[in-house]
Scaffold this active site. Structure first.
Site, short mmCIF file in Angstrom:
data_model
loop_
_atom_site.label_atom_id
_atom_site.label_comp_id
_atom_site.label_asym_id
_atom_site.label_seq_id
_atom_site.Cartn_x
_atom_site.Cartn_y
_atom_site.Cartn_z
N LYS A 184 22.16 -29.48 -41.17
CA LYS A 184 21.05 -28.57 -41.48
C LYS A 184 20.98 -28.31 -42.98
O LYS A 184 19.92 -28.38 -43.59
CB LYS A 184 21.22 -27.25 -40.71
CG LYS A 184 20.11 -26.27 -41.01
CD LYS A 184 20.16 -25.04 -40.15
CE LYS A 184 19.04 -24.10 -40.61
NZ LYS A 184 19.01 -22.84 -39.91
N GLU A 190 32.68 -31.61 -44.74
CA GLU A 190 33.17 -32.63 -43.82
C GLU A 190 32.14 -33.75 -43.66
O GLU A 190 32.45 -34.93 -43.72
CB GLU A 190 33.43 -32.02 -42.43
CG GLU A 190 34.59 -31.05 -42.36
CD GLU A 190 34.17 -29.60 -42.55
OE1 GLU A 190 33.21 -29.35 -43.32
OE2 GLU A 190 34.81 -28.72 -41.96
N GLY A 243 21.73 -23.91 -36.44
CA GLY A 243 22.54 -25.11 -36.22
C GLY A 243 22.94 -25.30 -34.77
O GLY A 243 22.76 -26.38 -34.20
N ARG A 244 23.47 -24.25 -34.13
CA ARG A 244 23.96 -24.41 -32.75
C ARG A 244 22.82 -24.40 -31.74
O ARG A 244 23.07 -24.50 -30.54
CB ARG A 244 24.99 -23.33 -32.43
CG ARG A 244 24.54 -21.92 -32.66
CD ARG A 244 25.70 -20.93 -32.58
NE ARG A 244 25.32 -19.59 -33.03
CZ ARG A 244 25.29 -19.19 -34.30
NH1 ARG A 244 25.57 -20.06 -35.27
NH2 ARG A 244 24.95 -17.97 -34.63
N GLU A 329 30.29 -18.54 -31.58
CA GLU A 329 29.73 -18.42 -32.94
C GLU A 329 28.55 -17.45 -32.94
O GLU A 329 28.27 -16.79 -33.94
CB GLU A 329 29.29 -19.79 -33.48
CG GLU A 329 29.07 -19.80 -34.97
CD GLU A 329 28.91 -21.19 -35.57
OE1 GLU A 329 29.74 -21.63 -36.37
OE2 GLU A 329 27.90 -21.86 -35.22
N HIS A 360 44.64 -28.95 -11.20
CA HIS A 360 46.04 -29.40 -11.22
C HIS A 360 46.70 -29.07 -12.54
O HIS A 360 47.75 -29.62 -12.88
CB HIS A 360 46.08 -30.92 -10.95
CG HIS A 360 45.45 -31.26 -9.63
ND1 HIS A 360 46.16 -31.20 -8.44
CD2 HIS A 360 44.18 -31.57 -9.30
CE1 HIS A 360 45.33 -31.51 -7.44
NE2 HIS A 360 44.13 -31.74 -7.93
N LYS A 471 35.96 -21.29 -45.68
CA LYS A 471 35.37 -22.35 -46.54
C LYS A 471 35.61 -22.01 -48.01
O LYS A 471 35.94 -22.87 -48.82
CB LYS A 471 33.86 -22.45 -46.29
CG LYS A 471 33.47 -23.02 -44.93
CD LYS A 471 31.95 -23.14 -44.86
CE LYS A 471 31.47 -23.38 -43.45
NZ LYS A 471 30.01 -23.37 -43.30
O1 F6P Z 1 30.41 -23.61 -40.52
C1 F6P Z 1 29.64 -23.33 -39.38
C2 F6P Z 1 28.36 -24.10 -39.40
O2 F6P Z 1 27.50 -23.58 -40.35
C3 F6P Z 1 27.71 -24.10 -38.02
O3 F6P Z 1 26.98 -22.96 -37.77
C4 F6P Z 1 26.90 -25.35 -38.10
O4 F6P Z 1 26.48 -25.79 -36.84
C5 F6P Z 1 27.87 -26.28 -38.77
O5 F6P Z 1 28.57 -25.47 -39.70
C6 F6P Z 1 27.27 -27.47 -39.47
O6 F6P Z 1 26.38 -27.08 -40.46
P1 F6P Z 1 25.35 -28.10 -41.08
O7 F6P Z 1 24.46 -28.55 -39.98
O8 F6P Z 1 24.62 -27.36 -42.15
O9 F6P Z 1 26.13 -29.25 -41.64
#
Ligand code: F6P
Length: 500
Positions: A184, A190, A243-244, A329, A360, A471
């Protein structure tokens, strides 16, 4: 907590067995069919009286106005001054936002058509790079709905641990791979590191124009272009899609490509039908709201700190991890919308797995442990395989038996180790089948249930500031090395990151 909560807490809590004996009609008001989904909350401690209390609480919390504001595209995410317009992606909501989402979907579809027509060269593999909401949704849908005939092999890489990317690319031909960078913000460390390494992999393999093989899925198109993606391959979505909550937008691109556009559209339609149900159904017949009553009852009145979700269907094995982000979240919060401290516990820990495997492994604790865990079973009437129907029968028999056993329990005065206390609550959700439409409806149900919980608790489910501090500290470890940290952190850095 307020007077209504006081009333709920004071009510007698007969055992589930007693409730069924004294209220034989409860199936009628505690089961509900909505499109391809059937909900059964009858094995919970909700009674007509408790529901009446919750309906009063719903009014007092201003639920109807909050829901209207959500669908109108008002800035319901008050701490960030933004709307939360995931429903507009499926055609329900503010008229202008729906029109914009449709236009962006058409753009996505045109690019998919071009890829299918080999405009970007041969494509057999899709490397989807994203994390959190930019990964969990597409991964769930692709895993649940792919059959053996899937046209593309998709790998979703999220972890910054290079092992994840290495394992994915080991299976892929760099000359036949399309990279989808999903973020987003287009800043997530990452994702940006994985994307850079994926480009290097292509460069090293002699791919002529690696950036020409990248599709960007983002609400920050300028950043994607600055990074090197041509505008024609940037698929934007709106800033007001969280995002979620974003799998319905261009973040769903790999699913739309791998499953086909028709399937993606059916997913959106299934979700839209749930949107309409949530918006229009009376509170006492509103599936996401009733499910939120169950959540609120166990967490706030009974002190449950966790809830467990077991998919009795291999196709839905990723659902629990998807729900972890959606629920924790969104509602793992300590202040209300106005910044004042919450007046009770908020989101419980969501966890789970697949049945029958979990029986199990972890069900011992559910049957005889000392922790209160409301359980949710999800199963499909139709099987996802062509094997002997005995398999599906055994799966469903086990699912239903677990709910009955948790509720019924079994005395054993002679041998207490073999006694089952029972009276343990569970909910069952039955799908007609795991189709795109049913999955869309199921995910939208969970989104709205999360929202309904937030309204009842007076919190904002659409921000996530809790993730920021970690972060920030990671950034300062990177920048400052070993200087400014507590002795424990400094020792770890010295040991594992020599040179800072
Ligand atoms: O760090 C949490 C977060 O902001 C989530 O809410 C989001 O889904 C994820 O990181 C990834 O964010 P982005 O889509 O901006 O890379």
């Amino acid at each position: 907590m307020n007077a209504i909560w006081g009333q709920i807490a004071k009510r007698q809590r007969p055992s589930l067995r007693t409730i069924f004996d004294t209220d034989p009609g409860r199936l009628a008001y505690l089961t509900l069919s909505q499109g391809p989904l059937r909900f059964d909350w009858s094995k919970t401690h909700l009674t007509k009286e408790v529901i009446a209390d919750f309906l009063a609480l719903t009014d007092e919390a201003g639920f109807a106005a909050a829901r209207d504001a959500l669908f109108a595209g008002d800035p319901v995410n008050n701490t960030e001054g933004r709307a939360a317009e995931h429903s507009a992606e499926r055609g329900e909501g503010n008229v202008e936002s729906v029109a914009r989402a449709r236009m962006l979907h058409r753009r996505m579809r045109a690019l998919i058509d071009a890829i299918e027509g080999e405009a970007l060269g041969p494509v057999r593999h899709i490397l989807h790079i994203g994390i959190g909401g930019s990964a969990l949704g597409p991964k769930l849908i692709i895993d649940a709905l792919s059959d053996d005939g899937a046209r593309y092999e998709v790998a979703v890489v999220s972890n910054v641990d290079g092992t994840a990317l290495e394992q994915a690319i080991a299976r892929f031909d760099p000359h036949a791979t399309l990279i989808a960078v999903a973020s987003k913000t287009f800043t997530t460390t990452e994702t940006m590191l994985n994307a850079a390494s994926a480009i290097n992999w292509m460069v090293e393999a002699g791919v002529e124009d690696p950036y020409g093989r990248v599709i960007a899925l983002t609400a920050a198109p300028e950043r994607a272009m600055e990074w090197g993606v041509d505008e024609t391959r940037v698929l934007p979505f709106g800033e007001t899609v969280g995002g979620r909550y974003s799998l319905w937008s261009s973040i769903g691109f790999p699913a739309a490509l791998a499953l086909g556009w028709d399937a993606f559209e059916s997913l959106l339609e299934g979700a839209a039908a749930m949107d309409r149900h949530f918006r229009l159904a009376r509170p006492s017949e509103n599936a996401p709201l009733l499910a939120a009553f169950v959540d609120q009852y166990y967490v706030r009145a009974m002190g449950a700190q966790t809830r467990a979700v077991f998919a009795y269907d291999e196709r839905l094995k990723l659902l629990p991890s998807y729900l972890q982000q959606l629920e924790m979240e969104s509602n793992g919060k300590q202040v209300k919308r106005d910044g004042s401290p919450v007046d009770g516990p908020t989101a419980p820990v969501t966890w789970g797995g697949v049945g029958t495997d979990a029986q199990h492994a972890v069900f011992q604790l559910l049957h005889q442990g000392t922790v209160l865990v409301p359980v949710e079973f999800i199963a499909s009437i139709e099987p996802g395989n062509l094997l002997d129907p005995a398999h599906h029968r055994a799966l469903l028999v086990n699912c239903f038996a677990q709910g009955a056993a948790l509720m019924r329990g079994k005395d054993n005065d002679v041998d207490p180790a073999r006694a089952y206390p029972g009276d343990r609550p569970s909910t069952t959700i039955l799908l007609d089948d795991v189709t795109p439409e049913a999955l869309g409806a199921l995910i939208a149900f969970y989104e709205h249930r999360t929202f309904a919980n937030a309204v009842l608790m007076g919190i904002n489910p659409f921000d996530q500031f809790g993730v920021e501090l970690g972060k920030d500290i990671a950034r300062s470890i990177d920048a400052e090395g070993t200087g400014a940290f507590d002795p424990s952190t400094r020792a770890l850095i010295d040991l594992a990151l020599p040179g800072g």
